[in-house]
Design an enzyme around this catalytic site. Structure first.
Site, PDB file in Angstrom:
ATOM      1  N   CYS A  44      35.578  46.367  34.257  1.00 26.48           N
ATOM      2  CA  CYS A  44      36.745  46.315  33.355  1.00 26.48           C
ATOM      3  C   CYS A  44      36.788  47.441  32.322  1.00 26.48           C
ATOM      4  O   CYS A  44      37.857  47.816  31.869  1.00 26.48           O
ATOM      5  CB  CYS A  44      36.871  44.946  32.696  1.00 26.48           C
ATOM      6  N   LYS A  81      30.367  31.910  33.020  1.00 24.22           N
ATOM      7  CA  LYS A  81      31.163  32.683  32.069  1.00 24.22           C
ATOM      8  C   LYS A  81      32.569  32.097  32.037  1.00 24.22           C
ATOM      9  O   LYS A  81      33.277  32.092  33.045  1.00 24.22           O
ATOM     10  CB  LYS A  81      31.204  34.148  32.498  1.00 24.22           C
ATOM     11  N   ARG A 107      42.179  36.792  33.037  1.00 25.58           N
ATOM     12  CA  ARG A 107      40.990  36.732  33.902  1.00 25.58           C
ATOM     13  C   ARG A 107      40.758  35.319  34.456  1.00 25.58           C
ATOM     14  O   ARG A 107      39.657  34.995  34.895  1.00 25.58           O
ATOM     15  CB  ARG A 107      39.749  37.169  33.111  1.00 25.58           C
ATOM     16  N   GLU A 167      28.006  27.092  39.491  1.00 28.69           N
ATOM     17  CA  GLU A 167      27.967  28.565  39.408  1.00 28.69           C
ATOM     18  C   GLU A 167      26.527  29.039  39.199  1.00 28.69           C
ATOM     19  O   GLU A 167      26.079  29.997  39.834  1.00 28.69           O
ATOM     20  CB  GLU A 167      28.834  29.066  38.244  1.00 28.69           C
ATOM     21  N   LYS A 200      28.158  31.673  28.596  1.00 25.45           N
ATOM     22  CA  LYS A 200      28.964  32.495  27.689  1.00 25.45           C
ATOM     23  C   LYS A 200      30.373  31.963  27.611  1.00 25.45           C
ATOM     24  O   LYS A 200      30.942  31.683  28.665  1.00 25.45           O
ATOM     25  CB  LYS A 200      28.983  33.911  28.259  1.00 25.45           C
ATOM     26  N   SER A 221      31.882  38.000  20.759  1.00 23.80           N
ATOM     27  CA  SER A 221      32.578  38.736  19.692  1.00 23.80           C
ATOM     28  C   SER A 221      33.444  37.865  18.804  1.00 23.80           C
ATOM     29  O   SER A 221      33.437  38.001  17.580  1.00 23.80           O
ATOM     30  CB  SER A 221      33.410  39.856  20.312  1.00 23.80           C
ATOM     31  N   TYR A 243      25.694  39.930  18.102  1.00 20.37           N
ATOM     32  CA  TYR A 243      25.995  41.102  17.272  1.00 20.37           C
ATOM     33  C   TYR A 243      25.276  41.012  15.928  1.00 20.37           C
ATOM     34  O   TYR A 243      25.245  41.981  15.182  1.00 20.37           O
ATOM     35  CB  TYR A 243      27.517  41.227  17.081  1.00 20.37           C
TER      36      TYR A 243
HETATM   37  C1  PBG Z   1      33.044  42.383  30.654  1.00 21.15           C
HETATM   38  C2  PBG Z   1      32.543  41.594  29.484  1.00 21.15           C
HETATM   39  C3  PBG Z   1      33.275  40.920  28.503  1.00 21.15           C
HETATM   40  C4  PBG Z   1      32.344  40.451  27.574  1.00 21.15           C
HETATM   41  C5  PBG Z   1      31.087  40.809  28.039  1.00 21.15           C
HETATM   42  N1  PBG Z   1      31.232  41.512  29.234  1.00 21.15           N
HETATM   43  C6  PBG Z   1      34.716  40.771  28.293  1.00 21.15           C
HETATM   44  C7  PBG Z   1      35.552  40.005  29.218  1.00 21.15           C
HETATM   45  O1  PBG Z   1      35.081  39.344  30.147  1.00 21.15           O
HETATM   46  O2  PBG Z   1      36.764  40.093  29.014  1.00 21.15           O
HETATM   47  C8  PBG Z   1      32.665  39.706  26.307  1.00 21.15           C
HETATM   48  C9  PBG Z   1      31.659  39.820  25.212  1.00 21.15           C
HETATM   49  C10 PBG Z   1      32.129  39.408  23.856  1.00 21.15           C
HETATM   50  O3  PBG Z   1      33.244  38.902  23.653  1.00 21.15           O
HETATM   51  O4  PBG Z   1      31.337  39.608  22.919  1.00 21.15           O
HETATM   52  N2  PBG Z   1      33.557  41.677  31.708  1.00 21.15           N
END
Ligand code: PBG
Length: 325
Positions: free
Chosen positions: A122, A195, A217, A233, A248, A274, A313
């Site tokens: 991505c 995820k 997504r 999964e 996650k 994040s 972070y």
């Molecule tokens: C890439 C990815 C993402 C994150 C980690 N690897 C973004 C997504 O899936 O859109 C998110 C990490 C975060 O929000 O700190 N696929």
């Protein structure tokens, strides 16, 4: 036996006693620091929605990674912002791509710091999706070859572990075969196994410039409603050869962490994402809560739920502030 013989408040009488009875303790080695490296940046760039986090130049990446390592952090997770994007994510596996260069540089300068790479398309696709498109669909099977090339190129650069985050079916097996064929039998795979499709990734997509230009997504990442599916999964990724698995986001999936911990005897990591970071930062800026206390509480909750390692972070701040209560 109960009250008045039993008094739970004895455990909490003062700081000293509270410390004696702590069940869950945080240490610097619990944390992995995610870092963004931008090969087009001349100076480190601020990210508006993630105060304190930057898109690094190679030089500032090294400074930040070394500072984290000095605080006792054992690993970083790298994300790259390439100089150009195309529909096939070619820069994702270029020998001189941003991540490949960053890995070689970090492993040369700080060899004892584990460098883990995010394996996904991505950040490298012009459309921002995590794979190859067929019409408006992200095509699963054609994406597996692309992800394998990305993973092998990271291993060739010297990555200590690769972490696929795309959520395609069969990618762990594909990566394992490709890595083995390339002579990288000993490189472990950390799978972003459970995820979820999450609004809490918003700030990351600003940081990595990876918002999909159309759609979302949801055809590959999991819905927040499902926990049995998340466990499946994880199970499938382990069958395909994942060495460690990740859940996650973290705070919205503490139940998944606990259930996975009880079910699978493997290293279990959580990504404190994040948006979870940004919302505390924003509230703290408004004076609505105490950032350090909220950070500590969140990290303790993730560890208490069962995470062996936490990608956050806040890794540096947390490592630095551990003595404080
Ligand atoms: C890439 C990815 C993402 C994150 C980690 N690897 C973004 C997504 O899936 O859109 C998110 C990490 C975060 O929000 O700190 N696929």
């Amino acid at each position: 036996m109960s009250f008045p013989t039993i008094r739970m408040r004895r455990y909490r009488k003062n700081k000293t006693l509270r410390a004696l009875f702590e069940e869950t303790r945080l240490s610097a080695a619990d944390f992995i620091l995610p870092l963004f490296v931008d090969e087009t940046a001349k100076t480190p760039q601020d990210i508006a929605s993630m105060p304190g986090v930057k898109r690094h130049t190679f030089a500032s990446l090294l400074r930040e990674a070394s500072a984290a390592h000095r605080l006792g952090i054992q690993g970083v997770l790298l994300f790259g912002i390439p100089k150009s994007k195309d529909p096939w994510a070619k820069q994702g596996h270029a020998r001189n791509g941003v991540i490949q260069r960053a890995v070689r540089f970090l492993k040369k300068e700080v060899p004892t710091l584990a460098v883990i790479t995010d394996v996904c398309a991505c950040e490298y696709t012009s459309h921002g999706h995590c794979g190859i498109l067929k019409g408006k669909e992200v095509a699963n099977d054609p994406t597996l070859g692309l992800l394998s090339k990305i993973a092998v190129s990271h291993a060739e650069a010297g990555a200590d572990m690769v972490a696929p985050s795309d959520m395609m079916d069969g990618r762990i097996g594909a990566l394992r075969r490709a890595l083995d064929k390339g002579g990288f039998q000993d490189i472990p795979i950390l799978s972003y196994a459970a995820k979820f499709s999450s609004s809490f990734y918003g700030p990351f997509r600003d940081a990595a410039d990876s918002t999909p230009v159309f759609g979302d997504r949801k055809t590959y990442q999991m819905p927040a409603s499902n926990v049995r599916e998340a466990l499946r999964e994880i199970e499938l990724d382990l069958e395909e050869g994942a060495d460690a698995v990740m859940v996650k986001p973290a705070l919205t999936a503490l139940d998944v962490i606990t259930k996975a911990k009880l079910k699978f005897p493997v290293p279990l990591w959580a990504y404190h994402v994040s948006g979870e970071y940004a919302m505390v930062k924003a509230a703290a800026k408004l004076g609505w809560l105490d950032e350090k206390a909220a950070m500590r509480e969140a990290l303790l909750a993730i560890k208490r739920a069962g995470a062996d390692r936490i990608i956050t972070y806040w890794a540096k701040e947390a490592a630095r502030g551990l003595g404080r209560r």
